[in-house]
Design an enzyme around this catalytic site. Structure first.
Site, PDB file in Angstrom:
ATOM      1  N   THR A   8       0.833  -1.221   0.000  1.00  0.00           N
ATOM      2  CA  THR A   8       0.000   0.000   0.000  1.00  0.00           C
ATOM      3  C   THR A   8       0.862   1.262   0.000  1.00  0.00           C
ATOM      4  O   THR A   8       0.591   2.204  -0.752  1.00  0.00           O
ATOM      5  CB  THR A   8      -0.977  -0.001   1.196  1.00  0.00           C
ATOM      6  OG1 THR A   8      -1.785  -1.171   1.089  1.00  0.00           O
ATOM      7  CG2 THR A   8      -1.874   1.217   1.207  1.00  0.00           C
ATOM      8  N   ARG A  57       1.135   4.492  -2.720  1.00  0.00           N
ATOM      9  CA  ARG A  57       1.118   5.925  -2.368  1.00  0.00           C
ATOM     10  C   ARG A  57       2.377   6.617  -2.921  1.00  0.00           C
ATOM     11  O   ARG A  57       2.309   7.728  -3.437  1.00  0.00           O
ATOM     12  CB  ARG A  57       1.079   6.105  -0.846  1.00  0.00           C
ATOM     13  CG  ARG A  57      -0.069   5.410  -0.143  1.00  0.00           C
ATOM     14  CD  ARG A  57      -1.292   6.288   0.042  1.00  0.00           C
ATOM     15  NE  ARG A  57      -2.238   5.675   0.943  1.00  0.00           N
ATOM     16  CZ  ARG A  57      -3.163   4.766   0.598  1.00  0.00           C
ATOM     17  NH1 ARG A  57      -3.282   4.396  -0.656  1.00  0.00           N
ATOM     18  NH2 ARG A  57      -3.971   4.247   1.490  1.00  0.00           N
ATOM     19  N   LYS A  73      -0.219  -2.324  13.750  1.00  0.00           N
ATOM     20  CA  LYS A  73      -1.202  -3.101  12.977  1.00  0.00           C
ATOM     21  C   LYS A  73      -0.832  -4.569  13.139  1.00  0.00           C
ATOM     22  O   LYS A  73       0.294  -4.947  12.833  1.00  0.00           O
ATOM     23  CB  LYS A  73      -1.094  -2.692  11.511  1.00  0.00           C
ATOM     24  CG  LYS A  73      -1.833  -3.551  10.513  1.00  0.00           C
ATOM     25  CD  LYS A  73      -1.315  -3.169   9.111  1.00  0.00           C
ATOM     26  CE  LYS A  73      -1.886  -4.028   8.016  1.00  0.00           C
ATOM     27  NZ  LYS A  73      -3.236  -3.599   7.643  1.00  0.00           N
ATOM     28  N   GLU A  98     -11.604  -2.349  14.291  1.00  0.00           N
ATOM     29  CA  GLU A  98     -11.929  -1.582  13.088  1.00  0.00           C
ATOM     30  C   GLU A  98     -12.741  -2.397  12.082  1.00  0.00           C
ATOM     31  O   GLU A  98     -12.176  -3.105  11.250  1.00  0.00           O
ATOM     32  CB  GLU A  98     -10.644  -1.079  12.411  1.00  0.00           C
ATOM     33  CG  GLU A  98     -10.936  -0.262  11.152  1.00  0.00           C
ATOM     34  CD  GLU A  98      -9.687   0.256  10.423  1.00  0.00           C
ATOM     35  OE1 GLU A  98      -8.563  -0.004  10.881  1.00  0.00           O
ATOM     36  OE2 GLU A  98      -9.854   0.912   9.395  1.00  0.00           O
ATOM     37  N   LYS A 145     -12.990   1.791  15.828  1.00  0.00           N
ATOM     38  CA  LYS A 145     -12.608   2.595  14.659  1.00  0.00           C
ATOM     39  C   LYS A 145     -13.551   2.254  13.507  1.00  0.00           C
ATOM     40  O   LYS A 145     -13.274   1.351  12.718  1.00  0.00           O
ATOM     41  CB  LYS A 145     -11.146   2.298  14.286  1.00  0.00           C
ATOM     42  CG  LYS A 145     -10.678   3.001  13.015  1.00  0.00           C
ATOM     43  CD  LYS A 145      -9.163   2.999  12.886  1.00  0.00           C
ATOM     44  CE  LYS A 145      -8.728   3.543  11.545  1.00  0.00           C
ATOM     45  NZ  LYS A 145      -7.300   3.826  11.465  1.00  0.00           N
ATOM     46  N   GLY A 194     -11.157   6.618   5.145  1.00  0.00           N
ATOM     47  CA  GLY A 194     -11.713   5.726   4.131  1.00  0.00           C
ATOM     48  C   GLY A 194     -11.802   6.245   2.706  1.00  0.00           C
ATOM     49  O   GLY A 194     -12.585   5.722   1.933  1.00  0.00           O
ATOM     50  N   SER A 250      -8.837   8.681  13.535  1.00  0.00           N
ATOM     51  CA  SER A 250      -7.683   7.802  13.339  1.00  0.00           C
ATOM     52  C   SER A 250      -7.470   7.759  11.838  1.00  0.00           C
ATOM     53  O   SER A 250      -7.682   6.749  11.180  1.00  0.00           O
ATOM     54  CB  SER A 250      -7.960   6.400  13.895  1.00  0.00           C
ATOM     55  OG  SER A 250      -6.862   5.541  13.622  1.00  0.00           O
ATOM     56  N   GLY A 279      -5.701   8.062   8.125  1.00  0.00           N
ATOM     57  CA  GLY A 279      -4.486   7.774   7.378  1.00  0.00           C
ATOM     58  C   GLY A 279      -4.360   8.813   6.273  1.00  0.00           C
ATOM     59  O   GLY A 279      -3.711   9.845   6.420  1.00  0.00           O
ATOM     60  N   ARG A 280      -5.072   8.524   5.176  1.00  0.00           N
ATOM     61  CA  ARG A 280      -4.981   9.412   4.012  1.00  0.00           C
ATOM     62  C   ARG A 280      -5.382  10.850   4.333  1.00  0.00           C
ATOM     63  O   ARG A 280      -4.753  11.791   3.851  1.00  0.00           O
ATOM     64  CB  ARG A 280      -5.857   8.858   2.882  1.00  0.00           C
ATOM     65  CG  ARG A 280      -5.225   7.677   2.193  1.00  0.00           C
ATOM     66  CD  ARG A 280      -6.236   6.878   1.406  1.00  0.00           C
ATOM     67  NE  ARG A 280      -7.102   6.092   2.275  1.00  0.00           N
ATOM     68  CZ  ARG A 280      -8.077   5.298   1.835  1.00  0.00           C
ATOM     69  NH1 ARG A 280      -8.310   5.205   0.545  1.00  0.00           N
ATOM     70  NH2 ARG A 280      -8.813   4.601   2.680  1.00  0.00           N
TER      71      ARG A 280
HETATM   72  P1  13P Z   1      -7.727   5.912   6.133  1.00  0.00           P
HETATM   73  O1  13P Z   1      -8.058   7.014   7.103  1.00  0.00           O
HETATM   74  O2  13P Z   1      -6.871   6.328   4.979  1.00  0.00           O
HETATM   75  O3  13P Z   1      -8.959   5.125   5.745  1.00  0.00           O
HETATM   76  O4  13P Z   1      -6.787   4.901   6.905  1.00  0.00           O
HETATM   77  C1  13P Z   1      -7.097   4.567   8.192  1.00  0.00           C
HETATM   78  C2  13P Z   1      -6.731   3.172   8.439  1.00  0.00           C
HETATM   79  O5  13P Z   1      -5.975   2.895   9.343  1.00  0.00           O
HETATM   80  C3  13P Z   1      -7.337   2.139   7.595  1.00  0.00           C
HETATM   81  O6  13P Z   1      -7.162   0.898   8.175  1.00  0.00           O
END
Ligand code: 13P
Length: 343
Positions: free
Chosen positions: A29, A33, A97, A177, A219, A262, A290, A292-293
């Site tokens: 992943t 990116r 993770k 999550e 999450k 997401g 929480s 990521g992107r």
């Molecule tokens: P996103 O906020 O990019 O969806 O990533 C959060 C995440 O940890 C996905 O498992």
């Protein structure tokens, strides 16, 4: 870790309008990116990028936890400081993770189940030794024609509950999550139904497995229109429906709910969180992020793989984290985006 210590870590992660930086992209992943910015993904480039994120001055004012990938928790910054110590120095909990990815679910076309339970007890013990205080496991639920099936929801809920109980036994706070994907042309009503079914099944399984709700964090996805749906629900509707869905399914004993982004844009993810926290009427859990992107996108773009751009990239992350922290108390306004442009 005692039950009280787990509870105090879970509470600390959502205290003071702080949230989590999800930086646990798997090697494939993060490779995707990096492709978007034309940077080759190597152990060194991944480390340089993650160190850039975690050494951002003042990040700990807004970020309480960072989720790492197995490779990263073992790395040191280019200056030779272990990544775990970089985070601890900022007052940020190192998280990890622990799932090994969502794989095709046997007998269920188009559906997935998350793997990673084999050997998990031993891996949790190792991550504790390495300094982690919390963990994450992501289950994926897809909306489509006649899916999700009950079978898929239950298989994923069961795995999440086994993971969560193992984490608590081994002294890590589990972040549970279950992500209902926003891919598809379904409307917000359908997302609401599937998210409700999924969360109800997850909390049933957590109870059956004896997971302490006080010592975990949830999450979830937000209740949102499918990305390809012609009628896109507005910010206020997403906020109201998400909080109502959570009120229906998430026990008050859970200290905090930290949303994933997401695939929402940075600004929209912040606006949604802000609108939820600005709603009148109380809810029993802290609502935080929480992401990521939605935290990293601009920082990644500004960095572009060059050491010359580190300061500009860190400014982007700092401000995005600050805005999301403001959204945790309903105090974000779109005018604040000007600070980012100025930086
Ligand atoms: P996103 O906020 O990019 O969806 O990533 C959060 C995440 O940890 C996905 O498992």
């Amino acid at each position: 870790m005692t039950v009280q210590q787990l509870e105090s870590v879970a509470q600390d992660i959502v205290a003071d309008a702080r949230g989590i930086l999800a930086a646990d992209e798997s090697t494939p992943t993060i490779g995707k990116r990096f492709e978007t910015i034309g940077v080759e993904s190597t152990e060194d480039s991944r480390c340089a990028y993650r160190a850039l994120l975690f050494t951002t001055a003042g990040l700990g004012e807004f970020v309480s936890g960072a989720i790492l990938y197995d490779e990263t928790i073992r790395q040191s910054s280019p200056e030779g400081i272990p990544i775990v110590e970089v985070l601890q120095g900022q007052g940020i909990h190192p998280g990890i993770k622990v799932d090994t990815g969502a794989k095709a679910l046997a007998g269920a076309a188009g559906e997935k189940v998350t793997e990673g339970l084999d050997g998990l007890r031993e891996r949790i013990a190792e991550y504790r030794e390495l300094g982690a205080t919390f963990a994450k496991w992501r289950a994926v639920i897809t909306i489509g024609d006649a899916i999700p099936s009950r079978y898929c929801i239950e298989a994923n809920a069961h795995a999440l509950a086994r993971y969560a109980r193992l984490c608590q036994e081994g002294g890590l706070v589990p972040i549970v999550e279950p992500e209902v994907l926003m891919d598809g042309a379904h409307d917000i009503e359908r997302c609401d139904e599937v998210t409700t079914d999924t969360l109800a099944a997850v909390f049933h399984a957590l109870h059956e497995h004896g997971v302490s709700l006080e010592g975990m964090l949830l999450k979830p996805n937000m209740v949102i229109s499918g990305a390809e749906c012609a009628a896109q629900a507005g910010i206020e509707e997403v906020a109201a429906r998400t909080v109502a869905c959570l009120a229906r399914t998430v026990p008050a004993a859970v200290p905090g709910i930290v949303f994933l982004s997401g695939g929402q844009s940075d600004e929209v993810a912040t606006q949604h969180l802000n609108a939820m926290n600005a709603l009148t009427g109380s809810h029993p859990w802290k609502l935080s992020f929480s992401y990521g992107r939605a935290l990293q996108a601009l920082a990644l773009k500004r960095w572009g793989g060059s050491a010359d751009n580190v300061a500009a990239a860190q400014q982007a992350l700092y401000h995005r984290a600050k805005f999301n922290s403001a959204a945790c108390s309903g105090g974000y306004t779109r005018d604040m985006e000007g600070e980012l442009e100025a930086a």
